[in-house]
Design an enzyme around this catalytic site. Sequence first.
Site, PDB file in Angstrom:
ATOM      1  N   ASP A   1      20.502 -37.846  13.113  1.00 18.99           N
ATOM      2  CA  ASP A   1      19.736 -36.719  13.495  1.00 18.99           C
ATOM      3  C   ASP A   1      20.340 -36.014  14.483  1.00 18.99           C
ATOM      4  O   ASP A   1      19.964 -34.665  14.339  1.00 18.99           O
ATOM      5  CB  ASP A   1      18.438 -37.239  13.701  1.00 18.99           C
ATOM      6  CG  ASP A   1      17.631 -37.888  12.749  1.00 18.99           C
ATOM      7  OD1 ASP A   1      17.802 -37.594  11.529  1.00 18.99           O
ATOM      8  OD2 ASP A   1      16.784 -38.900  12.950  1.00 18.99           O
TER       9      ASP A   1
ATOM     10  N   ASN B   1      20.688 -43.818  12.686  1.00 18.79           N
ATOM     11  CA  ASN B   1      19.709 -42.881  12.332  1.00 18.79           C
ATOM     12  C   ASN B   1      19.575 -41.736  13.635  1.00 18.79           C
ATOM     13  O   ASN B   1      19.486 -40.536  13.089  1.00 18.79           O
ATOM     14  CB  ASN B   1      18.160 -43.417  11.924  1.00 18.79           C
ATOM     15  CG  ASN B   1      17.655 -42.429  11.161  1.00 18.79           C
ATOM     16  OD1 ASN B   1      17.908 -41.985  10.073  1.00 18.79           O
ATOM     17  ND2 ASN B   1      16.122 -42.249  11.374  1.00 18.79           N
TER      18      ASN B   1
ATOM     19  N   ASP C   1       1.131  -1.056   0.022  1.00 22.40           N
ATOM     20  CA  ASP C   1      -0.089  -0.012   0.084  1.00 22.40           C
ATOM     21  C   ASP C   1       1.115   1.039   0.007  1.00 22.40           C
ATOM     22  O   ASP C   1       2.116   1.096   0.299  1.00 22.40           O
ATOM     23  CB  ASP C   1      -0.874  -0.003   1.379  1.00 22.40           C
ATOM     24  CG  ASP C   1      -1.629   1.061   1.295  1.00 22.40           C
ATOM     25  OD1 ASP C   1      -2.183   1.653   0.260  1.00 22.40           O
ATOM     26  OD2 ASP C   1      -2.093   1.637   2.335  1.00 22.40           O
TER      27      ASP C   1
END
Length: 911
Positions: free
Chosen positions: A751, A747, A382
């Site tokens: 991680d 895993n 705007d």
Amino acid sequence: MSFLHHLFDRFLHTRHVTRHFARRLILDTLTLGRAPTPATSPDLLSRELQRAASDELPALIERLQSDPAGLSDAQAAAALAQHGPNEVEHEKPLPAWLHLWHCYKNPFNVLLTVLALISYLTEDHEATVVILAMVVLSTLLRFVQEGRSNRAAERLKSLVSNTATVLRRSGAEGEDRAATPRELPIHQLVPGDHIVLSAGDMIPSDCRVLTAKDLFVSQSAMTGESLPVEKFAERSQPGTSALDATNLLFMGTNVVSGSATALVVATGNHTYFGTLATRVTATDRTPTAFQAGVNSVSWLLIRFALVMVPIVLVVNGFTKGDWLEAFLFALSVAVGLTPEMLPMIVTSTLAKGAVLLSRKKVVVKRLDAIQNFGAMDVLCTDKTGTLTQDKIFLERHTDVFGHNSDEVLAFAYLNSHYQSGLKNLLDHAVLEHVELQTDLRLAQDYRKVDEVPFDFVRRRMSVIVSERNDHHELICKGAVEEMLDVCTQVRVVEDTGVQDLPLDATLRARVLEVTRGLNNEGLRVVAVAMKETPPHQTVYSVADESGLTLIGYVAFLDPPKESTAPALKALAAHGVAVKVLTGDNELVTLKVCREVGLAVQGVLLGKDVDALDDAALARAADTHNVFAKLSPLHKERLVRALRAGGHVVGFMGDGINDAPALRAADIGISVDSAVDIAKEAADIILLEKSLMVLEEGVMEGRKTFSNMLKYIRMTASSNFGNVFSVLVASAFLPFLPMLPLHLLVQNLLYDLSQIAIPFDNVDEELIRNPLKWNPGDIGRFMVFFGPISSVFDITTFAVMWHVFGANNEGAQTLFQSGWFVVGLLTQTLIVHMIRTPKLPFVQSVASVPLLTATVLIMAVGIFIPMGPLAGHFKLQALPLAYFPWLVGILAGYVLLTTVMKRWYVRRYGWQ
């Protein structure tokens, strides 16, 4: 997160003091716990307002079941029961349980929950705990971060209790007919009420003016127009649009000066403001680019898992003959394939960005907005109050030919200083300009004699002053055309001196040419004229406004904020196109664009938008960058057209008319001075006026995206490589290449090493341009880099089988230990190999937290089989002769990955 509380405490204090009037209505209408009435459709509302503006007053009063003197208490109570309270629908905060659900629901969290349930049913408790921990952490982190921001924003809505002055008749029908003014809560207003308004009041509902005295109303929050407009009691001509009707007042606007009485014609959701607020809250948000991108990547990896896991199950079932063990192994592969840290990495990365921005006084209401900042390639903004200061300044004071003139400024100052009515914004601009920038002390040499007040028929006003009592001067200022009608001479300043020339057709044309030039610069032009009158005259009237001499003009501007130009330049340098969407006229808008250095590529007006279908509008939205005279729904339509064209769209606005577009954009941005419905629809609120924080937000968003992309690429490619290796090993080994427990521990360790990714450094080259989700690129990356690790996994198989004799079931633990170490170390190293297109550790170094995490996890990976815990993990110590092979395998892996990475960058680039 104490930053957010600190910033909001400051914000609440300053807003309470400085924006009292600007929120008197809206804060009260956005009240919790009430059931607002259904909204009127925009078309029906427009017709009803047009009818209210053009009806004769007696007919309108009768239709509203009102009375010329106002409603009685009994009538008001009946109307309240029929129409409901004067409250506007708003987006209520979600209950805690529902907010928690929204934080949880995404494809990966659901998949991980299913895997956790299967693990629990198969009594694999270690896997159950690990998987659920990932889900719970990511969900709670998002829940806490968003909850604190939303609760702080809600506190803004309970600061002020609001009332309106209402004329109500007490007593039964036929008795006391006199109406008395009362202060009533705004929510008790009903159609048919008579209200009293004065300077500073917010308009509490949509109204028809009954009486008005010098009534000027600011509608900038509704229409985007900078200057206030005068309102009258006279009925409008049939067919006049509602926003152009001069006898209608709209909820959410405010009285700048003057006074009035008005008839309430619509309340609550049936008001113009109500239809916008309902449109904002009644429809669900369109999924943003971030949400769509995460979901597309999620489903890509899920589909990959759904293909690979059954293959692993079948191969191991047939080759090993133990289908239960094969199922458990396949389940472990499914867990290994699923990047269970993705929700947590995404959430923690976004939360880190939110905290950094909070230090720059930016409130992030939705965490997703951080990444959308980085992906944004089009910013729609705007003009009024966003690019500009939303304050009128005196820009020029010139003679009739456009040359600077102090004489014109002096006469304008006297006119504004001595008028007795409420001074409008233009008068204040003149007075402030003189006081700040000149040493004029004119008022000391003059005394006021009389004045002829302003009205909108004449569109001018005059003051008469006496200078040292030897003569009087009538000083008049007003609209150019109307001023020319009462001028017979023009004061011309030349090298030879000053002379007053007759105003003939040639000079009149020259005057109009000069003033049009000022208009084309986006300036509001007011003409100044004067004449001397006899010193004995003491009473003046409109008739005396004749035979004037035109002296020159004062021209006004709503100037841009100081931070606008450098902010837009910085955004353009980073690949963000800026488009201006405003309700103001095109001349003023073009002037502001020139001031802030925005090159105009085409102008489209609201009437042009109406004439285009969606396809044509999408093309026009791409090729134009200035859109003027827009309604709120025009803005929303343009934002949706740009998004449909593949752009990630941000919208920045602060008015009621901006709320639908804020809601429709990928990222809605508002400012601290915005009306509350705009802040409610926004995703990000800037607590400081500087727009440079936009550029900082964009860069922070890109860093966030880049770090998220690192994790996805690393996980996807390494997981693909692992599964490929598992398939190869399963085909020829008489035993499982790795136990389910080994896969889960590997895993988990991998991680854990990724937790530091949100704090990693990002190469400047990677964030120069907007970043977008590209599932196809991620899939190609996964298939390209994944098999590289498989090459060295297979090399490890051969070494363990042939060199170390791990070629029978009795030696499977040694085989599994050797591959466990290689698999974990290559997975951890891949972080550094593909976190950057540059040479790792040399041209681009990871952050200290990520380097530390890498070293620790690699050390733990070697310690597990070599230490006293090896038996618990069903592993065994590796011979010392293994480690030279390990170093060689890792060196070869790094070298091959580097070579292949350079080829990949040349062929496909590196987002």
